[in-house]
Design a protein around this motif. Structure first.
Motif, PDB file in Angstrom:
ATOM      1  N   PHE A 368      31.530 -20.748   7.160  1.00 25.09           N
ATOM      2  CA  PHE A 368      30.612 -21.791   6.719  1.00 25.09           C
ATOM      3  C   PHE A 368      29.223 -21.579   7.324  1.00 25.09           C
ATOM      4  O   PHE A 368      28.209 -21.839   6.677  1.00 25.09           O
ATOM      5  N   THR A 369      29.181 -21.111   8.570  1.00 23.87           N
ATOM      6  CA  THR A 369      27.889 -20.796   9.200  1.00 23.87           C
ATOM      7  C   THR A 369      27.192 -19.685   8.441  1.00 23.87           C
ATOM      8  O   THR A 369      25.994 -19.774   8.129  1.00 23.87           O
ATOM      9  N   VAL A 370      27.927 -18.636   8.127  1.00 25.96           N
ATOM     10  CA  VAL A 370      27.338 -17.518   7.388  1.00 25.96           C
ATOM     11  C   VAL A 370      26.918 -17.958   5.994  1.00 25.96           C
ATOM     12  O   VAL A 370      25.838 -17.598   5.514  1.00 25.96           O
ATOM     13  N   ALA A 371      27.753 -18.765   5.331  1.00 23.91           N
ATOM     14  CA  ALA A 371      27.409 -19.250   3.992  1.00 23.91           C
ATOM     15  C   ALA A 371      26.151 -20.092   4.022  1.00 23.91           C
ATOM     16  O   ALA A 371      25.302 -20.006   3.117  1.00 23.91           O
ATOM     17  N   THR A 372      25.984 -20.905   5.060  1.00 20.80           N
ATOM     18  CA  THR A 372      24.764 -21.703   5.207  1.00 20.80           C
ATOM     19  C   THR A 372      23.551 -20.802   5.339  1.00 20.80           C
ATOM     20  O   THR A 372      22.509 -21.046   4.705  1.00 20.80           O
ATOM     21  N   PHE A 438      23.871 -28.766   5.549  1.00 22.81           N
ATOM     22  CA  PHE A 438      24.960 -28.062   4.897  1.00 22.81           C
ATOM     23  C   PHE A 438      26.324 -28.531   5.410  1.00 22.81           C
ATOM     24  O   PHE A 438      27.315 -28.455   4.670  1.00 22.81           O
ATOM     25  N   GLN A 439      26.395 -29.011   6.627  1.00 23.17           N
ATOM     26  CA  GLN A 439      27.667 -29.576   7.073  1.00 23.17           C
ATOM     27  C   GLN A 439      28.069 -30.754   6.190  1.00 23.17           C
ATOM     28  O   GLN A 439      29.247 -30.914   5.857  1.00 23.17           O
ATOM     29  N   ARG A 440      27.082 -31.541   5.797  1.00 21.78           N
ATOM     30  CA  ARG A 440      27.368 -32.654   4.893  1.00 21.78           C
ATOM     31  C   ARG A 440      27.715 -32.148   3.500  1.00 21.78           C
ATOM     32  O   ARG A 440      28.592 -32.699   2.826  1.00 21.78           O
ATOM     33  N   ILE A 441      27.017 -31.115   3.045  1.00 19.29           N
ATOM     34  CA  ILE A 441      27.333 -30.540   1.737  1.00 19.29           C
ATOM     35  C   ILE A 441      28.773 -30.036   1.702  1.00 19.29           C
ATOM     36  O   ILE A 441      29.490 -30.213   0.707  1.00 19.29           O
ATOM     37  N   ASN A 476      28.286 -25.234  17.635  1.00 16.12           N
ATOM     38  CA  ASN A 476      28.725 -25.635  16.294  1.00 16.12           C
ATOM     39  C   ASN A 476      28.896 -24.439  15.369  1.00 16.12           C
ATOM     40  O   ASN A 476      29.741 -24.460  14.466  1.00 16.12           O
ATOM     41  N   THR A 477      28.106 -23.384  15.587  1.00 14.33           N
ATOM     42  CA  THR A 477      28.176 -22.230  14.680  1.00 14.33           C
ATOM     43  C   THR A 477      29.529 -21.544  14.730  1.00 14.33           C
ATOM     44  O   THR A 477      29.928 -20.916  13.747  1.00 14.33           O
ATOM     45  N   PHE A 478      30.240 -21.648  15.847  1.00 10.14           N
ATOM     46  CA  PHE A 478      31.574 -21.050  15.897  1.00 10.14           C
ATOM     47  C   PHE A 478      32.670 -22.113  16.010  1.00 10.14           C
ATOM     48  O   PHE A 478      33.751 -21.882  16.536  1.00 10.14           O
ATOM     49  N   GLY A 479      32.385 -23.311  15.485  1.00 13.71           N
ATOM     50  CA  GLY A 479      33.428 -24.310  15.311  1.00 13.71           C
ATOM     51  C   GLY A 479      33.767 -25.130  16.513  1.00 13.71           C
ATOM     52  O   GLY A 479      34.884 -25.667  16.603  1.00 13.71           O
ATOM     53  N   GLN A 480      32.838 -25.279  17.432  1.00 15.16           N
ATOM     54  CA  GLN A 480      33.089 -26.079  18.631  1.00 15.16           C
ATOM     55  C   GLN A 480      32.047 -27.181  18.705  1.00 15.16           C
ATOM     56  O   GLN A 480      30.903 -27.005  18.282  1.00 15.16           O
ATOM     57  N   GLY A 481      32.440 -28.340  19.216  1.00 14.27           N
ATOM     58  CA  GLY A 481      31.481 -29.429  19.382  1.00 14.27           C
ATOM     59  C   GLY A 481      31.514 -30.454  18.266  1.00 14.27           C
ATOM     60  O   GLY A 481      30.822 -31.465  18.349  1.00 14.27           O
ATOM     61  N   PHE A 482      32.291 -30.231  17.208  1.00  9.76           N
ATOM     62  CA  PHE A 482      32.448 -31.243  16.164  1.00  9.76           C
ATOM     63  C   PHE A 482      33.904 -31.231  15.696  1.00  9.76           C
ATOM     64  O   PHE A 482      34.612 -30.251  15.871  1.00  9.76           O
ATOM     65  N   ASN A 483      34.317 -32.334  15.122  1.00 10.32           N
ATOM     66  CA  ASN A 483      35.718 -32.502  14.713  1.00 10.32           C
ATOM     67  C   ASN A 483      35.863 -32.581  13.198  1.00 10.32           C
ATOM     68  O   ASN A 483      34.996 -33.114  12.493  1.00 10.32           O
ATOM     69  N   VAL A 484      36.988 -32.098  12.729  1.00 12.23           N
ATOM     70  CA  VAL A 484      37.344 -32.148  11.317  1.00 12.23           C
ATOM     71  C   VAL A 484      38.831 -32.501  11.211  1.00 12.23           C
ATOM     72  O   VAL A 484      39.512 -32.628  12.212  1.00 12.23           O
ATOM     73  N   ASP A 485      39.305 -32.623   9.985  1.00  9.63           N
ATOM     74  CA  ASP A 485      40.749 -32.646   9.764  1.00  9.63           C
ATOM     75  C   ASP A 485      41.102 -31.553   8.766  1.00  9.63           C
ATOM     76  O   ASP A 485      40.229 -30.932   8.163  1.00  9.63           O
ATOM     77  N   MET A 486      42.374 -31.319   8.585  1.00  7.49           N
ATOM     78  CA  MET A 486      42.816 -30.173   7.791  1.00  7.49           C
ATOM     79  C   MET A 486      42.373 -30.260   6.337  1.00  7.49           C
ATOM     80  O   MET A 486      41.962 -29.255   5.743  1.00  7.49           O
ATOM     81  N   ILE A 487      42.462 -31.446   5.751  1.00  7.35           N
ATOM     82  CA  ILE A 487      42.138 -31.558   4.328  1.00  7.35           C
ATOM     83  C   ILE A 487      40.656 -31.325   4.095  1.00  7.35           C
ATOM     84  O   ILE A 487      40.260 -30.798   3.050  1.00  7.35           O
ATOM     85  N   MET A 489      38.791 -29.192   5.837  1.00  4.76           N
ATOM     86  CA  MET A 489      38.539 -27.759   5.987  1.00  4.76           C
ATOM     87  C   MET A 489      38.991 -26.976   4.770  1.00  4.76           C
ATOM     88  O   MET A 489      38.260 -26.126   4.251  1.00  4.76           O
ATOM     89  N   ILE A 490      40.196 -27.220   4.282  1.00  5.01           N
ATOM     90  CA  ILE A 490      40.691 -26.411   3.178  1.00  5.01           C
ATOM     91  C   ILE A 490      39.961 -26.755   1.875  1.00  5.01           C
ATOM     92  O   ILE A 490      39.736 -25.875   1.031  1.00  5.01           O
ATOM     93  N   SER A 491      39.565 -28.013   1.691  1.00 10.13           N
ATOM     94  CA  SER A 491      38.799 -28.374   0.499  1.00 10.13           C
ATOM     95  C   SER A 491      37.450 -27.673   0.499  1.00 10.13           C
ATOM     96  O   SER A 491      37.005 -27.151  -0.538  1.00 10.13           O
ATOM     97  N   ALA A 492      36.804 -27.650   1.654  1.00  5.96           N
ATOM     98  CA  ALA A 492      35.516 -26.979   1.758  1.00  5.96           C
ATOM     99  C   ALA A 492      35.661 -25.468   1.595  1.00  5.96           C
ATOM    100  O   ALA A 492      34.835 -24.814   0.951  1.00  5.96           O
ATOM    101  N   TYR A 493      36.735 -24.908   2.173  1.00  7.31           N
ATOM    102  CA  TYR A 493      36.940 -23.466   2.084  1.00  7.31           C
ATOM    103  C   TYR A 493      37.167 -23.023   0.640  1.00  7.31           C
ATOM    104  O   TYR A 493      36.681 -21.974   0.216  1.00  7.31           O
ATOM    105  N   CYS A 494      37.904 -23.824  -0.127  1.00 10.17           N
ATOM    106  CA  CYS A 494      38.101 -23.491  -1.538  1.00 10.17           C
ATOM    107  C   CYS A 494      36.768 -23.396  -2.267  1.00 10.17           C
ATOM    108  O   CYS A 494      36.580 -22.520  -3.125  1.00 10.17           O
TER     109      CYS A 494
END
Length: 761
Positions: A368-372, A438-441, A476-487, A489-494
């Motif tokens: 997601f960092t690279v995509a941003t 982009f995190q919101r996007i 944040n760029t390597f996924g630390q410092g903020f929280n998510v849930d599984m649904i 992450m996978i929705s965004a990854y798709c």
């Protein structure tokens, strides 16, 4: 002559007449108002009041229950249904109106239902006027059929001496597959109300309307009946494929069987979750988290054993040491639980980890960092960065997973080997405003609105641009410092890999009525476009290198015969340095045109060194896809080597989980020694050919560096002679190596963690 007296005559004065008229008008107005009210009640609430009056009759007015709708999988397999049952009811007043009815009735009850005659006699003696007493509950039709003939007028077996017994019908919820898809389905309470999952979210759809049978007296004082039939609930057809669900649950169970009571007396992990999702529709094909529970017996206390305990407020009970993953439930603890403690621990069991728990995502956030960066134009994808093992940001030296540095790292290699330093450089190019936007996007910090009860709110667990400092941006760029849930992450990854289309995830695709007619089709819904097609193509290319590349950290996720894409992740929990990690893998198959995405998260695995346990997630993915892809008719694209053929046979026949191997995603930031200047200004723009040459030289220089190191006898890892760090020579590839975080407090220092203001759960 006597004078005549005048008689007292009461005159009806004008004043009295006026008062009488006023009184008459008031009385008239009262009757008019009362009449108007009665008309209003009759027109608008007549049926309601009629029901209230008739419902007070104990025997002559009966509620007719509705049948709750079914829940079916995508193939039409029934996952939940309602079965009609009967309560055996005693009318003592009717039975005792003639002594001749007593003995035949008691004899029949004992014969057909094995009831205790003495107990019934005692009740009749104490409650001779009672008209409603339940003798037995939830009897099936087969259990009552023979007795029903005895009390049915016109039946060959009818016995007029059996009186005062009748059956009250109702429904109980049944789940033919027991614990299958328990987190998705949920269950119902005793009064037929849904709790958790689909049962709760679609409760109004599944519920019908109760009917009523009214008893009333006609003009001849004869009892007449009017029946308003119940309306059954609608059924829902889910997107869940029962076969895929079974495959997922089989391997989650196998994982727990393998690792439970391994290092601590507990389950194989605090939680293990898996989601399979259609990349191009948002349909959830399978969703499960361990531990499971039996939907037909959700209050089975044995399912609690091995789980992290929670207190009366639902908060996890902390262990005595910062290094403890929690306090784990034993039978002795269950025996000592208060009612509230037991209820809260049940809630912890029943909730769906895949949508309810939040955690720091770790390195699965790097795509997601690279995509941003690509989508915003902050980078082109041709950049090359120099990684000396850390980057100085603000007051901290934020370390890469490889403390000795990865050398020259291109954008693609940064994803392949999971380089933190490369991500931090990309983050600096992006800036806090664009990164936060982009995190919101991508939907981080927002609900997906999946049609399941219990989705977590992650608002406030991500940064706004105004709150994000340089250190926050870096981690944040390597996924630390903020929280998510599984649904999330996978929705965004798709959306990252399907051309940028963010589909709303959903579990139900159709609603049908009791006659089988379709009431509503739930079509795939695109909420927004997150990235362009060109960015999506590059992300797929980079994620393919993670699995298929020589240095890829997710090579052990590839099922034999298939090319897939993905990204590994290892996330620290707070407090930093507690040696507690969340490991994961998120991927999709096939690589060239992804159809199905899969995301596995293992929360604090029950192993000695959690930060090196990402292979637990990759191997779990491999096992699931090895069975799932052939079932989904996805053809193999790669030739099978002899080793792969053997591996495939072993996996299918023996189902043995490979040994744990280290993972390079264990990101960390803490104060460290090093030349600060060496991390400055080390980003450069090179041609792709120059970048490949630099990377090849870097690999060659590292290919044998570890061979001269001593071996730690306890872990089997190599010891860096300069720092004393533990190193793994394999790192998922034959050429690289990984530094294992020391046990004195790795990752972001406590002060930096406080600055980031996040926590993993």
């Amino acid at each position: 002559m006597r004078k005549k007296r005048k008689k007292n005559v009461h005159k009806f004065t004008i004043g009295m007449k006026k008062k009488l008229v006023v009184l008459f008008i008031l009385v008239l107005l009262a009757f008019v108002g009362l009449g108007a009210r009665l008309i209003h009640i009759t027109m608008n609430n007549g049926e309601e009041y009629e029901k209230q009056v008739l419902s007070q009759q104990q025997y002559d007015s009966t509620t007719l229950p509705f049948r709750r709708g079914e829940i079916l999988d995508a193939n039409g397999t029934i996952l939940a249904y309602s079965e009609k049952v009967y309560n055996l009811v005693l009318d003592a007043k009717l039975l005792l109106r003639d002594e001749k009815y007593l003995e035949p009735t008691l004899k029949a009850l004992v014969t057909y239902f094995k009831l205790d005659a003495s107990e019934i006699r005692s009740y009749l003696s104490d409650h001779p006027t009672s008209q409603y007493y339940v003798l037995a509950k939830k009897l099936s039709y087969d259990q009552i059929a023979d007795f029903q003939e005895l009390i049915t007028l016109g039946s060959e077996k009818y016995d007029e001496n059996i009186q005062g017994i009748w059956f009250e019908s109702g429904y109980i919820r049944k789940y033919p597959n027991n614990s299958m898809a328990c987190d998705v389905i949920g269950f119902t309470t005793g009064d037929n109300y849904g709790m958790y999952g689909l049962e709760e979210y679609y409760n109004d759809v599944l519920s019908g309307t109760a009917g009523r049978e009214y008893g009333y007296l006609d003009d001849d004082s004869k009892l007449e009946r009017t029946t308003i039939p119940a309306t059954d609930g609608d059924s829902i057809v889910t997107t869940i494929d029962g076969n895929l669900q079974n495959i997922v649950e089989k391997y989650l169970q196998e994982f727990n069987d393998e690792y439970s009571n391994n290092v601590r007396e507990a389950n194989g992990a605090n939680n293990v979750g898996c989601i399979m999702m259609d990349v191009n529709s948002g349909e959830i094909l399978a969703m499960a988290s361990y531990p499971f529970y039996d939907l037909n017996n959700p209050r089975d206390t044995s399912r609690l054993i091995g789980m992290p305990s929670v207190d009366e407020k639902g908060n996890k009970v902390k262990g005595e040491s910062v290094f403890d993953s929690g306090v784990y439930i034993t039978q002795e603890m269950i025996d000592g639980f208060t009612d509230e403690q037991l209820y809260q621990n049940y809630n912890a069991l029943w909730k769906n980890f895949c949508i309810s728990d939040t955690y720091e995502p770790g390195s699965v956030a790097k795509p997601f960092t690279v995509a941003t960066g690509l989508e915003s134009g902050s980078i082109t994808g041709n950049e090359v960065y120099s990684c000396p093992g850390f980057l100085h940001v603000g007051d901290y030296d934020i370390k890469c997973h490889n403390r000795n540095g990865d050398g020259y790292v291109s954008v693609e290699r940064g994803i392949e080997i999971s380089c933190n330093v490369a991500m931090m450089y990309i983050g600096q190019s992006i800036g806090v405003n664009t990164f936060s936007e982009f995190q919101r996007i991508f939907g981080f910090g927002l609900k997906t609105n999946i049609d399941l009860a219990g989705e977590a709110r992650t608002e406030g667990l991500t940064y706004s641009a105004s709150d994000m400092g340089p250190t926050d941006l870096a981690v944040n760029t390597f996924g630390q410092g903020f929280n998510v849930d599984m649904i999330e992450m996978i929705s965004a990854y798709c959306s990252l890999i399907n051309g940028g289309y963010f589909y709303e995830p959903h579990v139900v695709k159709k609603i049908v009525n009791s006659s089988g007619a379709t009431v509503k089709n739930i079509e795939p819904r695109i909420l927004r476009q997150t990235v362009s097609q060109s960015t999506s193509d590059k992300i797929r290319q980079y994620c393919e290198a993670v699995v298929m590349g020589d240095e890829g950290t997710g090579r052990t996720a590839r099922p034999a015969g298939y090319r897939i894409i993905g990204k590994t992740g290892t996330a620290q929990t707070l407090p930093r340095g507690n040696r507690q990690y969340v490991v994961s893998f998120m991927g999709a198959a096939p690589a060239d045109n992804p159809k199905v995405a899969i995301y596995v998260v293992i929360d604090r695995p029950n192993v000695l060194i959690q930060e090196t346990a990402t292979r637990l997630a990759t191997v779990l993915v491999k096992k699931i896809l090895t069975e799932a892809l052939p079932y989904m008719n996805v053809p193999m694209t790669e030739e099978l080597s002899e080793k792969e053929i053997q591996e495939l046979e072993e996996l299918r026949e023996k189902m043995v989980t490979p040994a744990i191997v280290e993972n390079p995603d264990a990101a960390g930031t803490e104060g460290s020694s090093g030349d600060e200047s060496s991390s400055e200004g080390s980003s450069s723009m090179l041609t792709p050919e120059e970048a490949k040459a630099l990377e090849a030289a870097e690999k060659s220089s590292k290919s044998s560096i570890w061979q001269a190191f001593d071996v730690d006898p306890q872990t089997g890892y190599y010891i860096d002679p300069e720092t004393g760090d533990l190193l793994d020579p394999n790192n998922g590839s034959p050429t690289g190596y990984e530094v294992l975080p020391d046990f004195d407090g790795t990752g972001v220092s406590e002060s930096a963690a406080a600055a980031s203001g996040s926590s993993a759960q």
